[in-house]
Design a protein around this motif. Structure first.
Motif, PDB file in Angstrom:
ATOM      1  N   LEU A 228     -14.291 -38.617  63.982  1.00 61.05           N
ATOM      2  CA  LEU A 228     -14.379 -37.260  63.400  1.00 61.05           C
ATOM      3  C   LEU A 228     -15.615 -36.440  63.859  1.00 61.05           C
ATOM      4  CD1 LEU A 228     -13.360 -35.169  61.240  1.00 61.05           C
ATOM      5  CD2 LEU A 228     -14.417 -36.116  59.681  1.00 61.05           C
ATOM      6  N   VAL A 229     -15.371 -35.295  64.389  1.00 60.00           N
ATOM      7  CA  VAL A 229     -16.316 -34.464  64.582  1.00 60.00           C
ATOM      8  C   VAL A 229     -16.323 -33.153  64.076  1.00 60.00           C
ATOM      9  CG1 VAL A 229     -18.083 -33.283  66.480  1.00 60.00           C
ATOM     10  CG2 VAL A 229     -16.778 -35.580  66.986  1.00 60.00           C
ATOM     11  N   ASN A 230     -17.289 -32.520  63.288  1.00 61.15           N
ATOM     12  CA  ASN A 230     -17.340 -31.439  62.573  1.00 61.15           C
ATOM     13  C   ASN A 230     -18.061 -30.255  63.399  1.00 61.15           C
ATOM     14  OD1 ASN A 230     -15.270 -31.802  60.435  1.00 61.15           O
ATOM     15  ND2 ASN A 230     -16.990 -32.977  59.081  1.00 61.15           N
ATOM     16  N   ILE A 231     -17.562 -29.289  63.574  1.00 65.18           N
ATOM     17  CA  ILE A 231     -18.431 -27.872  64.142  1.00 65.18           C
ATOM     18  C   ILE A 231     -18.889 -27.205  63.021  1.00 65.18           C
ATOM     19  CG2 ILE A 231     -18.856 -26.418  65.966  1.00 65.18           C
ATOM     20  CD1 ILE A 231     -18.265 -29.175  66.980  1.00 65.18           C
ATOM     21  N   ALA A 232     -20.040 -27.415  62.589  1.00 65.07           N
ATOM     22  CA  ALA A 232     -20.727 -26.610  61.033  1.00 65.07           C
ATOM     23  C   ALA A 232     -21.386 -25.237  61.911  1.00 65.07           C
ATOM     24  CB  ALA A 232     -21.276 -27.686  60.359  1.00 65.07           C
ATOM     25  N   SER A 233     -22.529 -25.175  61.313  1.00 69.59           N
ATOM     26  CA  SER A 233     -23.395 -24.168  61.865  1.00 69.59           C
ATOM     27  C   SER A 233     -25.012 -24.461  61.197  1.00 69.59           C
ATOM     28  CB  SER A 233     -22.907 -22.834  61.393  1.00 69.59           C
ATOM     29  OG  SER A 233     -23.849 -21.931  61.064  1.00 69.59           O
ATOM     30  N   ARG A 234     -25.783 -23.674  61.781  1.00 73.44           N
ATOM     31  CA  ARG A 234     -27.215 -23.694  61.308  1.00 73.44           C
ATOM     32  C   ARG A 234     -27.166 -23.052  59.872  1.00 73.44           C
ATOM     33  NH1 ARG A 234     -30.462 -18.915  64.602  1.00 73.44           N
ATOM     34  NH2 ARG A 234     -29.184 -17.324  63.546  1.00 73.44           N
ATOM     35  N   ALA A 235     -26.132 -22.198  59.621  1.00 65.68           N
ATOM     36  CA  ALA A 235     -26.226 -21.880  58.396  1.00 65.68           C
ATOM     37  C   ALA A 235     -26.021 -22.487  57.286  1.00 65.68           C
ATOM     38  CB  ALA A 235     -24.863 -20.765  58.342  1.00 65.68           C
TER      39      ALA A 235
ATOM     40  N   TYR B 262     -19.558 -37.291  62.780  1.00 68.03           N
ATOM     41  CA  TYR B 262     -20.342 -36.736  63.284  1.00 68.03           C
ATOM     42  C   TYR B 262     -20.421 -35.125  63.007  1.00 68.03           C
ATOM     43  CZ  TYR B 262     -20.617 -41.155  65.926  1.00 68.03           C
ATOM     44  OH  TYR B 262     -20.914 -42.472  66.196  1.00 68.03           O
ATOM     45  N   THR B 263     -21.424 -34.637  62.947  1.00 70.20           N
ATOM     46  CA  THR B 263     -21.592 -32.917  62.747  1.00 70.20           C
ATOM     47  C   THR B 263     -22.262 -32.180  63.801  1.00 70.20           C
ATOM     48  OG1 THR B 263     -21.004 -33.480  60.421  1.00 70.20           O
ATOM     49  CG2 THR B 263     -21.594 -31.206  60.602  1.00 70.20           C
ATOM     50  N   VAL B 264     -22.051 -31.257  64.226  1.00 68.10           N
ATOM     51  CA  VAL B 264     -22.841 -30.372  65.073  1.00 68.10           C
ATOM     52  C   VAL B 264     -22.993 -29.022  64.596  1.00 68.10           C
ATOM     53  CG1 VAL B 264     -22.809 -29.332  67.512  1.00 68.10           C
ATOM     54  CG2 VAL B 264     -21.760 -31.507  67.158  1.00 68.10           C
ATOM     55  N   CYS B 265     -24.352 -28.681  64.544  1.00 71.59           N
ATOM     56  CA  CYS B 265     -24.558 -27.387  63.893  1.00 71.59           C
ATOM     57  C   CYS B 265     -25.276 -26.186  64.925  1.00 71.59           C
ATOM     58  CB  CYS B 265     -25.832 -27.601  62.844  1.00 71.59           C
ATOM     59  SG  CYS B 265     -25.060 -28.344  61.385  1.00 71.59           S
ATOM     60  N   PRO B 266     -24.221 -25.617  65.486  1.00 72.75           N
ATOM     61  CA  PRO B 266     -24.826 -24.547  66.377  1.00 72.75           C
ATOM     62  C   PRO B 266     -25.623 -23.386  65.609  1.00 72.75           C
ATOM     63  CG  PRO B 266     -22.718 -25.153  66.917  1.00 72.75           C
ATOM     64  CD  PRO B 266     -22.938 -25.447  65.467  1.00 72.75           C
TER      65      PRO B 266
ATOM     66  N   ALA C 209     -28.234 -27.656  67.433  1.00 76.35           N
ATOM     67  CA  ALA C 209     -28.028 -26.759  68.724  1.00 76.35           C
ATOM     68  C   ALA C 209     -28.301 -25.396  68.497  1.00 76.35           C
ATOM     69  CB  ALA C 209     -26.863 -27.469  69.355  1.00 76.35           C
ATOM     70  N   ASN C 210     -29.601 -25.043  68.346  1.00 77.27           N
ATOM     71  CA  ASN C 210     -29.625 -23.717  68.110  1.00 77.27           C
ATOM     72  C   ASN C 210     -31.015 -22.867  68.769  1.00 77.27           C
ATOM     73  OD1 ASN C 210     -32.370 -24.167  66.265  1.00 77.27           O
ATOM     74  ND2 ASN C 210     -30.595 -25.152  64.772  1.00 77.27           N
ATOM     75  N   GLY C 211     -31.360 -23.686  69.698  1.00 71.08           N
ATOM     76  CA  GLY C 211     -32.496 -22.952  70.706  1.00 71.08           C
ATOM     77  C   GLY C 211     -33.827 -22.942  69.625  1.00 71.08           C
ATOM     78  N   ALA C 212     -33.879 -23.963  68.590  1.00 71.05           N
ATOM     79  CA  ALA C 212     -35.041 -24.087  67.902  1.00 71.05           C
ATOM     80  C   ALA C 212     -35.156 -22.777  66.876  1.00 71.05           C
ATOM     81  CB  ALA C 212     -36.557 -24.430  68.497  1.00 71.05           C
ATOM     82  N   SER C 213     -34.095 -22.083  66.803  1.00 69.59           N
ATOM     83  CA  SER C 213     -34.288 -21.115  65.871  1.00 69.59           C
ATOM     84  C   SER C 213     -34.266 -21.486  64.438  1.00 69.59           C
ATOM     85  CB  SER C 213     -32.998 -20.172  66.000  1.00 69.59           C
ATOM     86  OG  SER C 213     -31.827 -20.740  65.666  1.00 69.59           O
ATOM     87  N   PHE C 214     -33.910 -22.686  64.184  1.00 69.75           N
ATOM     88  CA  PHE C 214     -34.162 -23.277  62.900  1.00 69.75           C
ATOM     89  C   PHE C 214     -34.337 -24.877  62.959  1.00 69.75           C
ATOM     90  CE2 PHE C 214     -32.587 -25.737  59.107  1.00 69.75           C
ATOM     91  CZ  PHE C 214     -33.280 -25.192  58.073  1.00 69.75           C
TER      92      PHE C 214
END
Length: 252
Positions: A139-146, A184-188, A245-250
């Motif tokens: 399972l892969v969840n696409i979440a967010s830096r939010a 796994y979770t990805v946080c763009p 995966a946020n370009g180091a914005s968080f």
């Protein structure tokens, strides 16, 4: 490579929200890796209609989508769905000065599409992977830096939904790893997709980049590479991981 041309022994993946943006990039990348991909959309996307159509704002839609996906799998001579990628999402604003009813309607719709539908599909996937001697699944969840840093004053609901997605993935990882079920979770952060366009004009790109040490928003293909890694290559011991995966914005 077309879905029907992939190796019959290759894994099968269901990718929600895959007619454009991150979801389409994920579906394309998985196909390149030989995966049999089932695409989903709520209607016609920029590249045409998805194989499976479902409006995830409808509480009954996730179960029907899963049933339709299983039917498509069997029609293709396969027996199971090996990978579920919850990517479908909504980024509508809900300013606090809306009427009570309008604000709650916006909140409920965002949670249904961004969290509840993913929970319903994940539950069905977990049960599928537990049945009949099935050898687990991913399972892969696409979440967010939010989920970690919050979002704008107009997007309380979006941040809450994405935070719930992270917590859900961790819970699944903790309790079903013994069944071979990995999560796994990805946080763009900001990604150059149509969804970002819904929340920010293209002319605002420079403003967005100023908040990102990397100096630019992410490309859909970058997020797709991470999702494909989680779906196919990530070590089992990584289950429960959240990848930023946020370009180091968080940075956590």
């Amino acid at each position: 490579m077309d879905d029907q041309e992939t190796n019959p022994a290759a894994p099968t993946a269901l990718v929600t929200g895959s007619t454009r943006g991150i979801g389409k990039a994920i579906a394309d990348m998985l196909r390149q890796r030989g995966v049999h991909v089932l695409t989903h959309g709520s209607g016609d996307g920029p590249t045409g209609r998805a194989q499976l159509s479902a409006d995830l704002d409808d509480p009954a839609a996730p179960a029907q989508l899963w049933a339709d996906a299983l039917a498509a799998v069997r029609a293709a001579g396969r027996t199971r769905i090996d990978i579920l990628i919850n990517n479908a999402g909504l980024f509508d604003a809900a300013p606090i000065d809306l009427s009570d009813i309008a604000w709650l309607d916006a909140w409920d719709r965002t949670l249904r599409i961004n969290l509840s539908s993913a929970a319903q599909l994940s539950r069905l996937a977990v049960r599928h992977w537990q049945e009949g001697g099935n050898a687990g699944g991913r399972l892969v969840n696409i979440a967010s830096r939010a989920a970690y840093r919050g979002d704008s004053p107009d997007h309380w609901h979006y941040a809450a939904a994405k935070s719930g997605l992270v917590a859900m993935g961790k819970t699944i990882a903790r309790h079903y790893a013994g069944d071979g079920i990995l999560a796994y979770t990805v946080c763009p952060g900001f990604v150059d997709t149509a969804m970002v366009g819904d929340g920010a004009n293209a002319s605002d790109a420079a403003d967005l980049a100023r908040d990102i040490p990397l100096g630019r928003v992410a490309r859909p293909e970058e997020i797709a590479r991470i999702a494909a890694f989680c779906a196919l290559d990530a070590p089992e011991s990584m289950t429960g991981a959240v990848i930023d995966a946020n370009g180091a914005s968080f940075v956590r």
